[in-house]
Design an enzyme around this catalytic site. Structure first.
Site, mmCIF file in Angstrom:
data_model
loop_
_atom_site.group_PDB
_atom_site.id
_atom_site.type_symbol
_atom_site.label_atom_id
_atom_site.label_comp_id
_atom_site.label_asym_id
_atom_site.label_seq_id
_atom_site.Cartn_x
_atom_site.Cartn_y
_atom_site.Cartn_z
ATOM 1 N N HIS A 33 0.824 -1.215 0.000
ATOM 2 C CA HIS A 33 0.000 0.000 0.000
ATOM 3 C C HIS A 33 0.858 1.265 0.000
ATOM 4 N N SER B 137 1.512 -0.288 -5.447
ATOM 5 C CA SER B 137 0.668 -0.572 -4.292
ATOM 6 C C SER B 137 0.178 -2.020 -4.399
ATOM 7 N N SER C 20 -5.731 1.796 -2.131
ATOM 8 C CA SER C 20 -5.029 2.144 -0.881
ATOM 9 C C SER C 20 -3.943 3.196 -1.037
ATOM 10 N N ASP D 15 2.939 -7.572 0.162
ATOM 11 C CA ASP D 15 1.855 -7.473 1.148
ATOM 12 C C ASP D 15 0.622 -8.105 0.513
ATOM 13 N N GLU E 97 4.334 -9.289 4.302
ATOM 14 C CA GLU E 97 3.804 -8.417 5.349
ATOM 15 C C GLU E 97 2.623 -8.983 6.110
ATOM 16 N N ASN F 229 4.684 -11.141 9.019
ATOM 17 C CA ASN F 229 3.434 -11.018 9.782
ATOM 18 C C ASN F 229 3.531 -11.648 11.156
ATOM 19 N N LYS G 20 4.788 -7.341 14.804
ATOM 20 C CA LYS G 20 3.951 -6.978 13.665
ATOM 21 C C LYS G 20 2.506 -7.342 13.985
ATOM 22 N N ASP H 29 0.268 -4.118 14.691
ATOM 23 C CA ASP H 29 -0.376 -3.636 13.464
ATOM 24 C C ASP H 29 -1.777 -4.234 13.341
ATOM 25 N N ASN H 30 -1.887 -5.539 13.325
ATOM 26 C CA ASN H 30 -3.171 -6.202 13.091
ATOM 27 C C ASN H 30 -4.167 -5.862 14.193
ATOM 28 N N CYS I 44 -5.697 -1.811 13.495
ATOM 29 C CA CYS I 44 -7.107 -1.902 13.091
ATOM 30 C C CYS I 44 -8.023 -1.297 14.155
ATOM 31 N N HIS J 130 -7.537 -8.770 3.931
ATOM 32 C CA HIS J 130 -6.682 -8.293 2.853
ATOM 33 C C HIS J 130 -7.379 -8.262 1.508
ATOM 34 N N HIS K 110 -3.469 2.434 8.934
ATOM 35 C CA HIS K 110 -3.005 2.592 10.303
ATOM 36 C C HIS K 110 -2.138 3.848 10.429
ATOM 37 N N SER L 8 5.825 -2.689 12.323
ATOM 38 C CA SER L 8 5.733 -3.627 11.188
ATOM 39 C C SER L 8 6.910 -3.464 10.248
ATOM 40 N N GLN M 108 10.162 -5.540 8.434
ATOM 41 C CA GLN M 108 10.408 -5.660 7.001
ATOM 42 C C GLN M 108 11.875 -5.358 6.690
HETATM 43 P P1 NAD Z 1 -6.170 -14.387 11.982
HETATM 44 O O1 NAD Z 1 -5.938 -15.701 11.313
HETATM 45 O O2 NAD Z 1 -5.486 -14.059 13.253
HETATM 46 O O3 NAD Z 1 -7.730 -14.174 12.230
HETATM 47 C C1 NAD Z 1 -8.710 -14.552 11.303
HETATM 48 C C2 NAD Z 1 -9.831 -15.196 12.133
HETATM 49 O O4 NAD Z 1 -10.944 -15.442 11.280
HETATM 50 C C3 NAD Z 1 -9.408 -16.540 12.735
HETATM 51 O O5 NAD Z 1 -9.608 -16.539 14.132
HETATM 52 C C4 NAD Z 1 -10.327 -17.543 12.042
HETATM 53 O O6 NAD Z 1 -10.718 -18.585 12.915
HETATM 54 C C5 NAD Z 1 -11.511 -16.674 11.670
HETATM 55 N N1 NAD Z 1 -12.310 -17.194 10.554
HETATM 56 C C6 NAD Z 1 -11.874 -17.807 9.436
HETATM 57 N N2 NAD Z 1 -12.932 -18.152 8.664
HETATM 58 C C7 NAD Z 1 -14.049 -17.731 9.319
HETATM 59 C C8 NAD Z 1 -15.443 -17.786 9.048
HETATM 60 N N3 NAD Z 1 -15.909 -18.391 7.941
HETATM 61 N N4 NAD Z 1 -16.306 -17.231 9.941
HETATM 62 C C9 NAD Z 1 -15.829 -16.643 11.077
HETATM 63 N N5 NAD Z 1 -14.514 -16.573 11.404
HETATM 64 C C10 NAD Z 1 -13.651 -17.113 10.522
HETATM 65 O O7 NAD Z 1 -5.816 -13.277 10.863
HETATM 66 P P2 NAD Z 1 -5.557 -11.731 11.148
HETATM 67 O O8 NAD Z 1 -4.123 -11.503 11.393
HETATM 68 O O9 NAD Z 1 -6.550 -11.258 12.108
HETATM 69 O O10 NAD Z 1 -5.866 -11.116 9.668
HETATM 70 C C11 NAD Z 1 -7.149 -11.207 9.142
HETATM 71 C C12 NAD Z 1 -7.133 -10.588 7.753
HETATM 72 O O11 NAD Z 1 -6.834 -9.190 7.834
HETATM 73 C C13 NAD Z 1 -6.077 -11.161 6.817
HETATM 74 O O12 NAD Z 1 -6.559 -11.141 5.481
HETATM 75 C C14 NAD Z 1 -4.928 -10.158 6.952
HETATM 76 O O13 NAD Z 1 -4.063 -10.229 5.828
HETATM 77 C C15 NAD Z 1 -5.702 -8.881 7.019
HETATM 78 N N6 NAD Z 1 -5.044 -7.705 7.653
HETATM 79 C C16 NAD Z 1 -5.527 -6.504 7.252
HETATM 80 C C17 NAD Z 1 -4.985 -5.356 7.829
HETATM 81 C C18 NAD Z 1 -5.500 -4.022 7.395
HETATM 82 O O14 NAD Z 1 -4.858 -3.005 7.708
HETATM 83 N N7 NAD Z 1 -6.623 -3.964 6.681
HETATM 84 C C19 NAD Z 1 -3.975 -5.436 8.780
HETATM 85 C C20 NAD Z 1 -3.523 -6.702 9.166
HETATM 86 C C21 NAD Z 1 -4.076 -7.849 8.593
HETATM 87 N N1 3DD Z 2 -1.669 -1.336 6.392
HETATM 88 C C1 3DD Z 2 -2.506 -0.727 7.261
HETATM 89 N N2 3DD Z 2 -2.215 0.570 7.340
HETATM 90 C C2 3DD Z 2 -1.140 0.802 6.536
HETATM 91 C C3 3DD Z 2 -0.376 1.953 6.228
HETATM 92 N N3 3DD Z 2 -0.664 3.132 6.796
HETATM 93 N N4 3DD Z 2 0.654 1.866 5.355
HETATM 94 C C4 3DD Z 2 0.967 0.673 4.776
HETATM 95 C C5 3DD Z 2 0.283 -0.498 5.034
HETATM 96 C C6 3DD Z 2 -0.780 -0.420 5.919
HETATM 97 C C7 3DD Z 2 -1.701 -2.745 6.064
HETATM 98 C C8 3DD Z 2 -0.745 -3.400 7.010
HETATM 99 O O1 3DD Z 2 -1.447 -3.576 8.218
HETATM 100 C C9 3DD Z 2 -0.253 -4.729 6.539
HETATM 101 O O2 3DD Z 2 0.719 -5.022 7.431
HETATM 102 C C10 3DD Z 2 -1.292 -5.808 6.571
HETATM 103 O O3 3DD Z 2 -2.216 -5.735 5.771
HETATM 104 O O4 3DD Z 2 -1.101 -6.761 7.363
#
Ligand code: NAD
Ligand code: 3DD
Length: 469
Positions: free
Chosen positions: A53, A76, A81, A130, A195, A220, A225, A229-230, A234, A340, A392, A400, A404
Site C-alpha cells: 500500500h 501498491s 489504498s 503485502d 507483510e 506477519n 507486527k 499492526d493487526n 485496526c 486483505h 493505520h 511492522s 520488514q
Molecule cells: P487471523 O488468522 O489471526 O484471524 C482470522 C480469524 O478469522 C481466525 O480466528 C479464524 O478462525 C476466523 N475465521 C476464518 N474463517 C471464518 C469464518 N468463515 N467465519 C468466522 N470466522 C472465521 O488473521 P488476522 O491476522 O486477524 O488477519 C485477518 C485478515 O486481515 C487477513 O486477510 C490479513 O491479511 C488482514 N489484515 C488486514 C490489515 C489491514 O490493515 N486492513 C492489517 C492486518 C491484517
Molecule cells: N496497512 C494498514 N495501514 C497501513 C499503512 N498506513 N501503510 C501501509 C500499510 C498499511 C496494512 C498493514 O497492516 C499490513 O501489514 C497488513 O495488511 O497486514
C-alpha cells in the site's frame, strides 16, 4: 527528474513531503535502523521491488530501504489504498513508483509488472510483498513458461474470476514479447519478505506444494507486527474508514465482527469503545471463547442478519458475507471488509443482482433492493481502512516496517536457501525496544539471580519461540 513513474499528480509532492516529514517523527523504529545501517548500506547494489500500500508510512519504508542502498521500484498492493500525495513525493525523488488511488484491475497488475521490471531484462533481487501479488505474478509467469517449454503451447485459461483473468492475460502478453522472461529473472531473486496474514497463508501453501521459487520471510508472525499492526492498527483505522465514508453514529448500534483473530480483536475492541453492541462470529472455539469471555456475544452470522446495523469481515477467508446474507440484512445496513482481499464479501454477486447500485462517492455505494431495502458497501469490499481512510497511523507501522527492513537485511546478507523463515525473537524484541522511549515506557532489568530463576538470559530473549503474546 526522470519520468519512470505512473501516479495521479506530481504536483501533490509537496503535501506528501510535509506528511512524510511529520510521520518520520512517529516512526522511531525505521529512523533507528537508518542510523544503524545507513553507512554500512547492506542493500547496496540490490534491486528491490515493493508491492505494498503506497501510503505516507510506506514512503518512509521506501526511503529507509533506499538509505540502506537498495535500488527501489514500487507499486501498491490494492487499487484503492494509495495516498496520491505520498506516491508523488516518492516520484519526485526519482524513485520509480506505479500507484494511484482508484486503479482498474488491469492498471493494478500492469503497475505490479512495472515495479518488477528494472529494464535491460532485469528483475528484482529482493521483494517486499503485502498479500503476495508480486510473488504470485512471478510464480504464475514462471509456470506458464514451464508449461510452454514442456508442451510447446500455452495452456487454456480455465478461470472465470475477473481478477484471475487479468493476471492470465497479462502473463500471456508478456510471454508473447519475451517467452523466457521469468526463467531469466527468477535466478536473480534472493527472496521476499511478506507483510500480512493472507500473504503468509499463500506462501505456506506454496511451500507445502514445493512450489517456492525463492526464499520467503514471514514478517506477519513477528509479535511486533501482528500483535501490534493487526490488533492496535485496526483498533484505530477501522473506525476511521467507516466514519470518513458514512459519517454514521456508532454509539448504540449493533456491529457484527466476522472473525476474532488479531484483526477481529482490534475491531471488536474499537467498536465496543464507541458504545456499540458487538457480536462476533467465529469458527475457532478458542477465539470464540476469548470473545465470549471479553463480554461479546458470539453468534452464527445467519442468526444475526436482522440485528446488525454494521457488518465487518476480518477473517482472511472467502465468501463470509454472501448475497443471500445481504438480502436478509436490515434496511440501511452497512457492510465492509478489513481483511486483505475483497473475496470476503460476494461483491460481484451483489453487482450482478437485482439491487440498484448508486455511488454516493468513491468507495461508498448504496444498493437498493426491489423491496426498497437499502445497503451500503464500503470500498467495494476491499479493505475499508485503506480504501476509505489512510490505514493505520505511523507509529504502529513503524513496528511492522522495522521487521520488514530487518528481514530484507537478513535476506541480503545470508541469501538463505529456498524456504519459509521467521525472524528470530532477538530481533522481535529489538523492534519493541526501539519503540519504548517514544511512549515513555521504562523497561525493568532482571537481576542475575532472577534471570537464572526463570531460565532466561537477562538481556533476552525473554520468551520461548512458541510463546503466544
Ligand atoms: P487471523 O488468522 O489471526 O484471524 C482470522 C480469524 O478469522 C481466525 O480466528 C479464524 O478462525 C476466523 N475465521 C476464518 N474463517 C471464518 C469464518 N468463515 N467465519 C468466522 N470466522 C472465521 O488473521 P488476522 O491476522 O486477524 O488477519 C485477518 C485478515 O486481515 C487477513 O486477510 C490479513 O491479511 C488482514 N489484515 C488486514 C490489515 C489491514 O490493515 N486492513 C492489517 C492486518 C491484517
Ligand atoms: N496497512 C494498514 N495501514 C497501513 C499503512 N498506513 N501503510 C501501509 C500499510 C498499511 C496494512 C498493514 O497492516 C499490513 O501489514 C497488513 O495488511 O497486514
Amino acid at each position: 527528474m526522470n519520468s519512470d513513474y505512473k501516479i495521479k499528480d506530481i504536483n501533490l509532492a509537496d503535501l506528501g513531503r510535509k506528511k512524510i516529514s511529520i510521520s518520520e517523527k512517529e516512526m522511531p523504529g525505521l529512523m533507528a535502523l537508518r542510523e544503524k545501517y545507513g553507512s554500512e548500506k547492506p542493500l547496496k547494489g540490490l534491486r528491490l521491488t515493493g508491492s505494498l500500500h503506497m501510503t505516507t508510512e510506506t514512503a518512509i519504508l521506501i526511503e529507509t530501504l533506499k538509505d540502506l542502498g537498495a535500488d527501489v521500484r514500487w507499486a501498491s498492493c490494492n487499487i484503492f489504498s494509495t495516498q496520491d500525495e505520498a506516491a508523488a513525493a516518492i516520484a519526485k525523488t526519482n524513485t520509480p513508483v506505479f500507484a494511484w488511488k482508484g486503479e482498474t484491475l488491469e492498471e493494478y497488475w500492469d503497475c505490479t509488472f512495472d515495479a518488477i521490471s528494472f529494464g535491460g531484462n532485469l528483475g528484482p533481487n529482493l521483494i517486499v510483498d503485502d498479500g503476495g501479488d508480486a510473488t504470485l505474478l512471478i510464480h504464475k509467469g514462471h509456470a506458464l513458461e514451464e508449461f510452454y517449454n514442456t508442451n510447446g503451447c500455452i495452456p487454456e485459461i480455465t478461470t472465470t474470476n475477473t481478477e484471475e483473468l487479468v493476471v492470465e492475460n497479462l502473463i500471456r502478453k508478456i510471454h508473447k514479447s519475451n517467452p523466457n522472461y521469468w526463467h531469466h529473472i527468477v535466478p536473480d531473486i534472493i527472496g521476499v519478505s511478506e507483510e500480512t496474514t493472507t500473504g503468509v497463508a499463500r506462501l505456506v501453501q506454496m511451500q507445502e506444494d514445493n512450489e517456492l521459487l525463492f526464499s520467503a520471510f514471514n514478517v506477519n508472525d513477528s509479535a511486533t507486527k501482528s500483535k501490534f499492526d493487526n490488533l492496535y492498527g485496526c483498533r484505530e483505522s477501522l473506525a476511521d474508514g467507516i466514519k470518513r465514508s458514512t459519517e454514521v453514529m456508532l454509539a448504540g448500534k449493533t456491529v457484527v465482527i466476522c472473525g476474532y483473530g488479531d484483526v477481529g480483536k482490534g475491531c471488536a475492541q474499537s467498536m465496543m469503545s464507541y458504545g456499540c453492541n458487538v457480536i462476533v462470529t467465529e469458527i475457532d472455539p478458542i477465539c470464540a471463547l476469548q470473545a465470549a469471555m471479553e463480554g461479546f456475544q458470539v453468534k452464527k452470522l445467519e442468526n444475526v442478519l436482522n440485528k446488525g446495523h454494521l457488518f465487518v469481515t476480518t477473517t482472511g477467508n472467502k465468501d463470509i458475507i454472501t448475497l443471500e446474507h445481504m438480502k436478509q440484512m436490515r434496511d440501511q445496513a452497512i457492510v465492509c471488509n478489513i481483511g486483505h482481499f475483497d473475496n470476503e464479501i460476494e461483491v460481484e454477486a451483489l453487482n450482478n443482482s437485482d439491487a440498484l447500485r448508486e455511488q454516493i462517492k468513491p468507495q461508498y455505494d448504496c444498493y437498493t433492493f426491489p423491496n426498497k431495502k437499502q445497503l451500503y458497501l464500503l470500498a467495494e469490499g476491499r479493505l475499508v481502512n485503506l480504501g476509505c481512510a489512510t490505514g493505520h497511523a505511523s507509529f504502529v507501522m513503524s513496528t511492522s516496517f522495522a521487521n520488514q527492513v530487518l528481514a530484507q537485511i537478513f535476506l541480503a546478507k545470508n541469501k538463505p536457501s529456498t524456504d519459509l523463515y521467521n525472524l528470530p525473537k532477538e530481533l522481535d524484541e529489538e523492534v519493541a525496544r526501539l519503540h519504548l522511549k517514544h511512549l515513555d515506557a521504562e523497561l525493568t532489568v532482571l537481576t542475575d539471580s532472577q534471570a537464572d530463576y526463570i531460565g532466561v538470559n537477562k538481556n533476552g530473549p525473554f520468551k520461548k519461540e512458541e510463546y503466544r503474546y
